[in-house]
Every structure is written in C-alpha cells, then in structure tokens.
Scaffold this motif. Structure first.
Motif, PDB file in Angstrom:
ATOM      1  N   VAL A  59       0.842  -1.197   0.000  1.00 19.66           N
ATOM      2  CA  VAL A  59       0.000   0.000   0.000  1.00 19.66           C
ATOM      3  C   VAL A  59       0.875   1.243   0.000  1.00 19.66           C
ATOM      4  N   VAL A  60       0.585   2.153  -0.923  1.00 19.85           N
ATOM      5  CA  VAL A  60       1.259   3.452  -0.965  1.00 19.85           C
ATOM      6  C   VAL A  60       0.172   4.519  -1.019  1.00 19.85           C
ATOM      7  N   VAL A  66      -4.470   6.331  -3.349  1.00 20.38           N
ATOM      8  CA  VAL A  66      -4.101   5.099  -2.669  1.00 20.38           C
ATOM      9  C   VAL A  66      -3.815   4.050  -3.730  1.00 20.38           C
ATOM     10  N   SER A  67      -2.610   3.508  -3.691  1.00 17.22           N
ATOM     11  CA  SER A  67      -2.207   2.454  -4.613  1.00 17.22           C
ATOM     12  C   SER A  67      -2.045   1.170  -3.810  1.00 17.22           C
ATOM     13  N   ALA A  68      -2.656   0.092  -4.307  1.00 13.42           N
ATOM     14  CA  ALA A  68      -2.559  -1.203  -3.643  1.00 13.42           C
ATOM     15  C   ALA A  68      -2.122  -2.245  -4.676  1.00 13.42           C
ATOM     16  N   ALA A  77      -1.469  -3.918  -9.686  1.00  8.08           N
ATOM     17  CA  ALA A  77      -1.723  -2.673  -8.945  1.00  8.08           C
ATOM     18  C   ALA A  77      -3.096  -2.097  -9.286  1.00  8.08           C
ATOM     19  N   GLN A  78      -3.694  -1.492  -8.278  1.00 12.68           N
ATOM     20  CA  GLN A  78      -4.935  -0.736  -8.441  1.00 12.68           C
ATOM     21  C   GLN A  78      -4.756   0.597  -7.723  1.00 12.68           C
ATOM     22  N   GLU A  79      -5.501   1.603  -8.181  1.00 17.12           N
ATOM     23  CA  GLU A  79      -5.389   2.917  -7.549  1.00 17.12           C
ATOM     24  C   GLU A  79      -6.781   3.488  -7.330  1.00 17.12           C
ATOM     25  N   ARG A  80      -6.936   4.169  -6.203  1.00 21.88           N
ATOM     26  CA  ARG A  80      -8.187   4.865  -5.877  1.00 21.88           C
ATOM     27  C   ARG A  80      -7.834   6.269  -5.418  1.00 21.88           C
ATOM     28  N   MET A 101     -12.421  -0.027  -1.328  1.00 19.01           N
ATOM     29  CA  MET A 101     -12.334  -1.474  -1.484  1.00 19.01           C
ATOM     30  C   MET A 101     -11.457  -1.783  -2.687  1.00 19.01           C
ATOM     31  N   PHE A 102     -10.515  -2.682  -2.487  1.00 20.89           N
ATOM     32  CA  PHE A 102      -9.663  -3.157  -3.581  1.00 20.89           C
ATOM     33  C   PHE A 102      -9.949  -4.641  -3.768  1.00 20.89           C
ATOM     34  N   GLU A 103     -10.335  -5.005  -4.989  1.00 24.42           N
ATOM     35  CA  GLU A 103     -10.640  -6.409  -5.273  1.00 24.42           C
ATOM     36  C   GLU A 103      -9.952  -6.813  -6.573  1.00 24.42           C
TER      37      GLU A 103
END
Length: 144
Positions: free
Chosen positions: A85-86, A116-118, A124-127, A140-142
């Motif tokens: 998580v970043v 937020v990068s997960a 990787a996903q970013e919100r 939520m990261f899925e």
C-alpha cells in the motif's frame, strides 16, 4: 437528606455507566492489532480471524480512511493480506508506504485528497479518496 441520596445514586449510576463503556471499548481494542506509525501517520493493519476483524470493523469509525482487500478465487471473493500500500498526498508525496498484514487497514490522515495504490500478486490498483474532517472514507480493492 433525600437530595443527598439522590445525588449519590446518580453519581454511582454514572460511574457504572462509564465503566461499562470503558469495558466495551477495551474489549474491542483487545482484539485489535497494534497501532503502528510511519512518520506522522498512524495506522492499523490486520483483520485475520473473527475477533480481530470484528474489532477492526468496530474501530473503523475512529479512522478517516478504511481500506479493504479481497481477491476472486474459485468464483468468490476471499479477503487477502500482503498487499503493498502506498498513499500519496495531493502533491504526489508519499505519506505512507507499507505492506498490509491483513484484509483491513485503518489510517489516520489529515483532511485532504489522496491517491491510494494497492498491489497484490504484482497487480496494482489505484483509488482517489477525499478525507474529510469527520467521518470515514472507505475504499475497497478487489483483484479478479
């Protein structure tokens, strides 16, 4: 004399009520993983096991940002850990860089806009989130 008894009874009831609330809070905190710090940012990561996950859900309202991590496995979503998580502020400066130790992460951040990068299993996903002065923002990261 009756007023004196009434005041003592009221004081006793208030003390017992305070003790009950403190007991509920300490029970919720007892299942919590330890609070950690990275610079000025305070966070809690975990949620493995029913006691810990319930404690983290209960504590979420005390944190401006709540993150949840899951991945699709055999057609259903399972919670996951070991997520990189970043969190970066509006200027792109990293304010938190950690590995989630469970499916939940609670983070205390000042009000502002963040990315937020997960990353889980190399994906990787970013919100983008907007933390307010009150309340909790959830992301939520899925992974599929």
């Amino acid at each position: 004399m009756n007023k004196r008894i009434e005041r003592c009874t009221m004081a006793t009831a208030m003390a017992l009520g305070s003790m009950a609330i403190a007991g509920i809070l300490s029970t919720a905190q007892a299942g919590m993983p330890p609070v950690q710090h990275q610079g000025p940012v305070e966070y809690v990561s975990g949620g493995i096991g029913i006691d810990e996950s319930e404690a983290m859900k209960a504590a979420a309202s005390h944190y401006p940002l709540a993150l949840t991590f899951a991945a699709q496995r055999d057609g259903k979503a399972d919670y996951v850990a070991d997520v990189a998580v970043v969190i970066r502020d509006a200027q792109g400066k990293s304010v938190l860089q950690v590995t989630a130790e469970g499916p939940y992460m609670l983070v205390k951040l000042p009000a502002g806009s963040y990315k937020v990068s997960a990353t889980y299993n190399g994906k990787a996903q970013e919100r983008e989130v907007s933390v307010q002065g009150a309340g909790t923002v959830r992301a939520m990261f899925e992974w599929k």
